[in-house]
Design an enzyme around this catalytic site. Structure first.
Site, PDB file in Angstrom:
ATOM      1  N   HIS A 245       0.845  -1.201   0.000  1.00  0.00           N
ATOM      2  CA  HIS A 245       0.000   0.000   0.000  1.00  0.00           C
ATOM      3  C   HIS A 245       0.874   1.243   0.000  1.00  0.00           C
ATOM      4  CE1 HIS A 245      -3.210   2.784   1.057  1.00  0.00           C
ATOM      5  NE2 HIS A 245      -4.022   1.847   0.639  1.00  0.00           N
ATOM      6  N   ASP A 302      -7.799  -5.434  -0.234  1.00  0.00           N
ATOM      7  CA  ASP A 302      -8.286  -6.327  -1.289  1.00  0.00           C
ATOM      8  C   ASP A 302      -7.979  -7.800  -1.050  1.00  0.00           C
ATOM      9  OD1 ASP A 302      -9.480  -4.422  -2.891  1.00  0.00           O
ATOM     10  OD2 ASP A 302      -7.580  -3.838  -3.793  1.00  0.00           O
TER      11      ASP A 302
HETATM   12  N1  ACO Z   1       4.102  -7.673  -4.195  1.00  0.00           N
HETATM   13  C1  ACO Z   1       5.454  -7.677  -4.255  1.00  0.00           C
HETATM   14  N2  ACO Z   1       6.215  -6.595  -4.100  1.00  0.00           N
HETATM   15  C2  ACO Z   1       5.584  -5.441  -3.884  1.00  0.00           C
HETATM   16  C3  ACO Z   1       4.185  -5.344  -3.784  1.00  0.00           C
HETATM   17  C4  ACO Z   1       3.442  -6.528  -3.962  1.00  0.00           C
HETATM   18  N3  ACO Z   1       2.104  -6.503  -3.905  1.00  0.00           N
HETATM   19  N4  ACO Z   1       3.843  -4.078  -3.569  1.00  0.00           N
HETATM   20  C5  ACO Z   1       4.981  -3.385  -3.518  1.00  0.00           C
HETATM   21  N5  ACO Z   1       6.036  -4.201  -3.712  1.00  0.00           N
HETATM   22  C6  ACO Z   1       7.455  -3.812  -3.732  1.00  0.00           C
HETATM   23  C7  ACO Z   1       7.784  -3.228  -5.093  1.00  0.00           C
HETATM   24  O1  ACO Z   1       8.232  -4.215  -5.984  1.00  0.00           O
HETATM   25  C8  ACO Z   1       8.865  -2.222  -4.723  1.00  0.00           C
HETATM   26  O2  ACO Z   1      10.077  -2.920  -4.536  1.00  0.00           O
HETATM   27  P1  ACO Z   1      11.489  -2.234  -4.950  1.00  0.00           P
HETATM   28  O3  ACO Z   1      11.611  -1.069  -4.016  1.00  0.00           O
HETATM   29  O4  ACO Z   1      12.481  -3.324  -4.699  1.00  0.00           O
HETATM   30  O5  ACO Z   1      11.351  -1.830  -6.368  1.00  0.00           O
HETATM   31  C9  ACO Z   1       8.420  -1.716  -3.357  1.00  0.00           C
HETATM   32  O6  ACO Z   1       7.632  -2.766  -2.786  1.00  0.00           O
HETATM   33  C10 ACO Z   1       7.574  -0.460  -3.441  1.00  0.00           C
HETATM   34  O7  ACO Z   1       6.497  -0.740  -4.326  1.00  0.00           O
HETATM   35  P2  ACO Z   1       5.755   0.332  -5.208  1.00  0.00           P
HETATM   36  O8  ACO Z   1       5.067  -0.343  -6.337  1.00  0.00           O
HETATM   37  O9  ACO Z   1       6.705   1.430  -5.542  1.00  0.00           O
HETATM   38  O10 ACO Z   1       4.709   0.887  -4.193  1.00  0.00           O
HETATM   39  P3  ACO Z   1       3.552   1.864  -4.559  1.00  0.00           P
HETATM   40  O11 ACO Z   1       3.292   2.664  -3.353  1.00  0.00           O
HETATM   41  O12 ACO Z   1       3.851   2.606  -5.818  1.00  0.00           O
HETATM   42  O13 ACO Z   1       2.340   0.912  -4.937  1.00  0.00           O
HETATM   43  C11 ACO Z   1       0.551  -0.559  -4.736  1.00  0.00           C
HETATM   44  C12 ACO Z   1       1.345   0.564  -4.055  1.00  0.00           C
HETATM   45  C13 ACO Z   1       0.074  -0.084  -6.135  1.00  0.00           C
HETATM   46  C14 ACO Z   1      -0.670  -0.841  -3.912  1.00  0.00           C
HETATM   47  C15 ACO Z   1       1.473  -1.797  -4.839  1.00  0.00           C
HETATM   48  O14 ACO Z   1       1.802  -2.248  -3.549  1.00  0.00           O
HETATM   49  C16 ACO Z   1       0.830  -2.901  -5.659  1.00  0.00           C
HETATM   50  O15 ACO Z   1       0.903  -2.892  -6.882  1.00  0.00           O
HETATM   51  N6  ACO Z   1       0.145  -3.885  -4.968  1.00  0.00           N
HETATM   52  C17 ACO Z   1      -0.515  -4.947  -5.674  1.00  0.00           C
HETATM   53  C18 ACO Z   1      -1.853  -4.447  -6.234  1.00  0.00           C
HETATM   54  C19 ACO Z   1      -2.868  -4.198  -5.135  1.00  0.00           C
HETATM   55  O16 ACO Z   1      -3.061  -5.009  -4.232  1.00  0.00           O
HETATM   56  N7  ACO Z   1      -3.580  -3.052  -5.246  1.00  0.00           N
HETATM   57  C20 ACO Z   1      -4.607  -2.674  -4.298  1.00  0.00           C
HETATM   58  C21 ACO Z   1      -4.112  -1.564  -3.395  1.00  0.00           C
HETATM   59  S1  ACO Z   1      -5.331  -1.089  -2.229  1.00  0.00           S
HETATM   60  C22 ACO Z   1      -6.442  -0.255  -3.155  1.00  0.00           C
HETATM   61  O17 ACO Z   1      -6.157   0.417  -4.077  1.00  0.00           O
HETATM   62  C23 ACO Z   1      -7.853  -0.355  -2.821  1.00  0.00           C
END
Ligand code: ACO
Length: 355
Positions: A245, A302
């Site tokens: 998140h 989710d």
């Molecule tokens: N699985 C594995 N690794 C993850 C995940 C995940 N679900 N989420 C974040 N990371 C890692 C990224 O790979 C990144 O690693 P790095 O620093 O080595 O590159 C680090 O954590 C930061 O991740 P970002 O994508 O930059 O985080 P951001 O804040 O941009 O994204 C998001 C947040 C979109 C929710 C992301 O965690 C994600 O894509 N999750 C999966 C999709 C999801 O569940 N979405 C629902 C969110 S809640 C909602 O909107 C209602």
């Protein structure tokens, strides 16, 4: 409106709507939380009775709307159908050109009341069944389950559905609420602002993640397969749906409540299968990403909500639309706030670098 619509402490895992903690809010009916979000205060009994009566009385959709739902292709994502129909129904709203607070409240009530009916009608048609008229004597959650299934849900299922709508109702400036607010900031009408929210919620990085969680659990099939499946995803640097998140750096408080609810449902149904798969996924992600790599990647809203839908026989195609049913009250609360400000939101392009 004086109280902040939403407060999030992403480090401590605290979420409040209008200064009331989410753990307290889930014990209320959805109608009361919707009232709180939109009108700023919790209703007293008489106010809640009146609000519920207005909401429940606006659930029906007219024949022309039904005809348009029938014209939607039956194999499209239910969010595609929903955004199309919400846009279509604005022409039947007698207050469409009344942007006074009273006119906007009447539109808000119609939107909150009719969206579940639209979702259920499209779902039944897509599955070769005739839509069912709403039952005004049922709660928001029980009525929705009744309209998709054709039979009244158990008390536990109805309560879980209400809590699901409450947990999904509001979350500060998430992507869909931001886009609703931007639309409202131009003083465009409430239907347009809600359609903006729907279009944004649909994406898999936002509301669309819930159905992907359901598909993942289905694909894993048994708890013993979960570890290998997740390790493979991590090795390929793929995101695991339902985890992570932007704001929470600890367990999402909504995720925690959803986890408890999914366990409760599993126990009530005497079937721990889906819950155990989910827990095996969670344990692997936490061990691999949190403990070994120090990344704050916990289940978000989710993840266990997807498990709940498995137990309630809700198919993945409906998951994001159900999110929208809950979230519409939050979008509207933000739009009302924005209408009061009467100022257009116009960020500069360099700010995108920080997103
Ligand atoms: N699985 C594995 N690794 C993850 C995940 C995940 N679900 N989420 C974040 N990371 C890692 C990224 O790979 C990144 O690693 P790095 O620093 O080595 O590159 C680090 O954590 C930061 O991740 P970002 O994508 O930059 O985080 P951001 O804040 O941009 O994204 C998001 C947040 C979109 C929710 C992301 O965690 C994600 O894509 N999750 C999966 C999709 C999801 O569940 N979405 C629902 C969110 S809640 C909602 O909107 C209602």
């Amino acid at each position: 409106m004086s109280k902040n619509i939403c407060f999030i402490d992403g480090l401590e895992g605290i979420l409040k709507y209008r200064e009331i903690d989410i753990n307290q809010l889930v014990e209320l009916p959805y109608d009361a939380v919707s009232y709180l979000l939109i009108l700023g205060e919790l209703p007293v009994d008489q106010e809640l009775a009146e609000y519920s009566s207005r909401l429940h009385g606006e659930r029906e959709i007219n024949r022309e709307v039904m005809d348009i739902i029938r014209m939607c292709k039956l194999n499209i994502d239910s969010m595609e159908a929903l955004r199309t129909i919400v846009s279509f129904i604005s022409q039947f709203d007698p207050d469409i050109n009344d942007s006074s607070p009273e006119g906007n409240l009447r539109k808000a009530i119609r939107l909150i009341a009719k969206i579940p009916t639209i979702v259920a009608a499209y779902y039944r048609m897509a599955n070769g069944k005739e839509p069912l008229p709403p039952d005004r004597f049922l709660s928001h959650g029980a009525n929705f389950l009744y309209m998709i299934r054709g039979s009244k849900p158990s008390q536990l299922e109805a309560e879980v559905m209400e809590k699901d709508f409450i947990l999904s109702a509001e979350h500060e400036l998430n992507a869909s609420t931001f886009s609703s607010r931007v639309t409202a900031s131009t003083l465009s009408d409430l239907y347009s602002a809600v359609v903006s929210g729907l279009c944004t919620l649909k994406g898999p990085l936002h509301g669309g993640a819930r159905s992907e969680v359901m598909n993942m659990i289905e694909e894993i099939a048994c708890p013993e397969n979960a570890e290998e499946f997740i390790l493979e995803k991590i090795a390929k640097k793929e995101k695991i749906m339902g985890f992570g998140h932007r704001v929470y750096k600890t367990y999402d408080p909504r995720g925690m409540i959803f986890k408890q609810l999914s366990r409760q449902l599993a126990e009530a149904k005497g079937d721990m299968h889906w819950y155990e798969i989910a827990e095996a996924i969670e344990n692997t992600v936490i061990r691999e990403l949190v403990e070994k790599k120090g990344k704050p990647i916990y289940p978000n809203v989710d993840f266990y909500s997807g498990v709940i839908y498995k137990y309630m026989d809700i198919p993945p195609q409906l998951a994001t639309s159900i999110f929208a049913i809950g979230r519409v009250s939050g979008w509207i609360a933000h739009c009302f706030d924005q209408y009061e400000k009467k100022r257009i939101i116009r960020p500069r392009a360099f700010m995108l670098d920080e997103c």
